[in-house]
Scaffold this motif. Structure first.
Motif, PDB file in Angstrom:
ATOM      1  N   GLY A 133       0.926  -1.222   0.093  1.00 58.53           N
ATOM      2  CA  GLY A 133       0.079  -0.063   0.016  1.00 58.53           C
ATOM      3  C   GLY A 133       0.748   1.234   0.058  1.00 58.53           C
ATOM      4  O   GLY A 133       0.438   2.003  -0.777  1.00 58.53           O
ATOM      5  N   ILE A 134       1.717   1.290   0.898  1.00 58.02           N
ATOM      6  CA  ILE A 134       2.859   2.309   0.788  1.00 58.02           C
ATOM      7  C   ILE A 134       3.526   2.714  -0.505  1.00 58.02           C
ATOM      8  O   ILE A 134       3.544   3.594  -0.873  1.00 58.02           O
ATOM      9  N   ASN A 135       4.063   1.574  -1.193  1.00 59.42           N
ATOM     10  CA  ASN A 135       4.512   1.680  -2.590  1.00 59.42           C
ATOM     11  C   ASN A 135       3.579   2.379  -3.538  1.00 59.42           C
ATOM     12  O   ASN A 135       3.947   3.220  -4.374  1.00 59.42           O
TER      13      ASN A 135
ATOM     14  N   LEU B 295       6.142   2.838  10.728  1.00 58.47           N
ATOM     15  CA  LEU B 295       6.114   3.452   9.517  1.00 58.47           C
ATOM     16  C   LEU B 295       7.402   3.289   8.836  1.00 58.47           C
ATOM     17  O   LEU B 295       8.511   3.392   9.523  1.00 58.47           O
ATOM     18  N   LEU B 296       7.461   2.864   7.750  1.00 59.12           N
ATOM     19  CA  LEU B 296       8.762   2.774   6.817  1.00 59.12           C
ATOM     20  C   LEU B 296       9.650   3.724   6.562  1.00 59.12           C
ATOM     21  O   LEU B 296       9.218   5.079   6.436  1.00 59.12           O
ATOM     22  N   PRO B 297      11.007   3.717   6.654  1.00 58.33           N
ATOM     23  CA  PRO B 297      11.741   5.016   6.552  1.00 58.33           C
ATOM     24  C   PRO B 297      11.706   5.361   5.438  1.00 58.33           C
ATOM     25  O   PRO B 297      11.694   6.755   5.103  1.00 58.33           O
ATOM     26  N   THR B 298      11.222   4.840   4.315  1.00 57.90           N
ATOM     27  CA  THR B 298      11.037   5.457   2.933  1.00 57.90           C
ATOM     28  C   THR B 298      10.054   6.567   2.948  1.00 57.90           C
ATOM     29  O   THR B 298       9.874   7.306   2.143  1.00 57.90           O
ATOM     30  N   VAL B 299       9.107   6.230   4.011  1.00 58.28           N
ATOM     31  CA  VAL B 299       7.812   7.223   3.951  1.00 58.28           C
ATOM     32  C   VAL B 299       8.300   8.605   5.025  1.00 58.28           C
ATOM     33  O   VAL B 299       8.077   9.627   4.633  1.00 58.28           O
ATOM     34  N   LEU B 300       9.030   7.933   6.019  1.00 53.86           N
ATOM     35  CA  LEU B 300       9.525   9.173   6.745  1.00 53.86           C
ATOM     36  C   LEU B 300      10.292  10.184   6.350  1.00 53.86           C
ATOM     37  O   LEU B 300      10.278  11.416   6.564  1.00 53.86           O
ATOM     38  N   SER B 301      11.061   9.729   5.304  1.00 56.31           N
ATOM     39  CA  SER B 301      12.177  10.624   4.691  1.00 56.31           C
ATOM     40  C   SER B 301      11.481  11.445   3.880  1.00 56.31           C
ATOM     41  O   SER B 301      12.332  12.481   3.298  1.00 56.31           O
ATOM     42  N   ARG B 302      10.295  11.190   3.366  1.00 61.24           N
ATOM     43  CA  ARG B 302       9.851  11.925   2.391  1.00 61.24           C
ATOM     44  C   ARG B 302       8.562  12.988   2.858  1.00 61.24           C
ATOM     45  O   ARG B 302       8.049  13.895   2.186  1.00 61.24           O
TER      46      ARG B 302
END
Length: 221
Positions: free
Chosen positions: A80-82, A107-114
Motif C-alpha cells: 500500500g505504501i508503494n 512507518l517505513l523509513p522510505t515514508v518518513l524521509s519524504r
C-alpha cells in the motif's frame, strides 16, 4: 517539528505536499474537516486496492487545494505504501497528503524521509512515554549503539526472560525503533533511517517466530 496544539493543523497541511502528524489520543475524524478522509477497512488495515481508490481523487490535474487524510496510516502495509509513494513522484502544488498516526513506530523509513513530521509536546521524547519500561528502554539504547563485537552479548541479555523471551525481545526492538525515529526527526541524519530498515526486518522476523538471538544479531551487522 513540535506542535503546541492542533488549532493550526489545517494551515500546516496546506503548506506541505506530505505531512505526518503523530497524535496519540483523540478523534482523527474531527481534524481537518474539509479534507477527504480515508480510514482502515473492517479488518483494521488498508489494502492496495483501497489506497489506489483514494488516489483516484488526484488523477486529474488539481487547480485548487485538495487535502487527503489517511487516518491510522501506520496500518498501511508495504504494498500500500508503494502505491502511495508513486503519487509523490509527480507532486502537484494543490494536492496535500496527510498521515494521522498514533505512533510512528511502524512507518517505513522510505515514508518518513519524504514527509514533514509534526508531534505534540508529550510525545517529543521517547523517555517521556509512560508505556515504555525503563529497563526495556535501557536495553534498546544499548542495542542500537552496539558494535558488531558487542551484539552477541547484548542479544543474550535481551533474550533473557524465563516467562516470554520473545515478547521481551520484541518490546526492546519496538523501543529501539521509536528511539531511531525520534533521532531521525530531531537531526535529519539519514544514517538513522539505514538502521531503521534493519530493525524493521528484525521486528518482522521475531513476530514470525524467527530464532531470537540470531535475528537480533544478524540484521544489525
Amino acid at each position: 517539528m513540535q506542535l503546541n496544539n492542533l488549532d493550526n493543523i489545517d494551515n500546516i497541511a496546506q503548506k506541505t505536499g506530505f505531512a505526518i502528524f503523530e497524535i496519540p489520543e483523540g478523534n482523527f475524524t474531527e481534524l481537518l474537516p474539509k479534507a477527504i478522509h480515508a480510514k482502515p477497512n473492517d479488518k483494521g488495515y488498508y489494502s492496495v486496492e483501497e489506497i489506489r481508490e483514494v488516489m483516484g481523487y488526484v488523477q486529474n490535474k488539481q487547480e485548487s487545494d485538495l487535502t487527503i487524510v489517511f487516518e491510522d496510516a501506520e496500518t498501511i502495509n508495504t504494498n500500500g505504501i508503494n502505491a502511495f509513494l508513486k503519487n509523490l513522484e509527480e507532486p502537484n502544488d494543490f494536492v496535500h497528503f496527510v498521515f494521522l498516526v498514533r505512533s510512528t513506530a511502524n512507518l517505513l523509513p522510505t515514508v518518513l524521509s519524504r514527509a514533514h513530521y509534526y508531534y505534540l509536546p508529550h510525545v517529543s521524547k521517547i523517555s517521556d512515554a509512560p508505556d515504555i519500561d525503563p529497563d526495556i528502554l535501557a536495553l534498546a539504547k544499548r542495542y542500537i549503539s552496539a558494535t558488531p563485537q558487542q551484539l552477541p552479548k547484548i542479544a543474550s541479555d535481551i533474550a533473557k526472560d524465563k516467562n516470554d523471551a520473545r515478547a521481551k525481545s520484541i518490546s526492546v526492538v519496538d523501543a529501539a525503533i521509536q528511539l531511531l525515529y525520534k533521532s531521525y526527526f530531531l537531526t535529519g541524519n539519514p544514517s538513522f533511517l539505514n538502521k531503521l530498515d534493519n530493525l524493521l526486518k528484525t521486528q518482522e522476523a521475531l513476530k514470525a517466530n524467527g530464532h531470537i538471538k540470531l535475528q537480533l544479531v544478524a540484521n544489525m551487522l
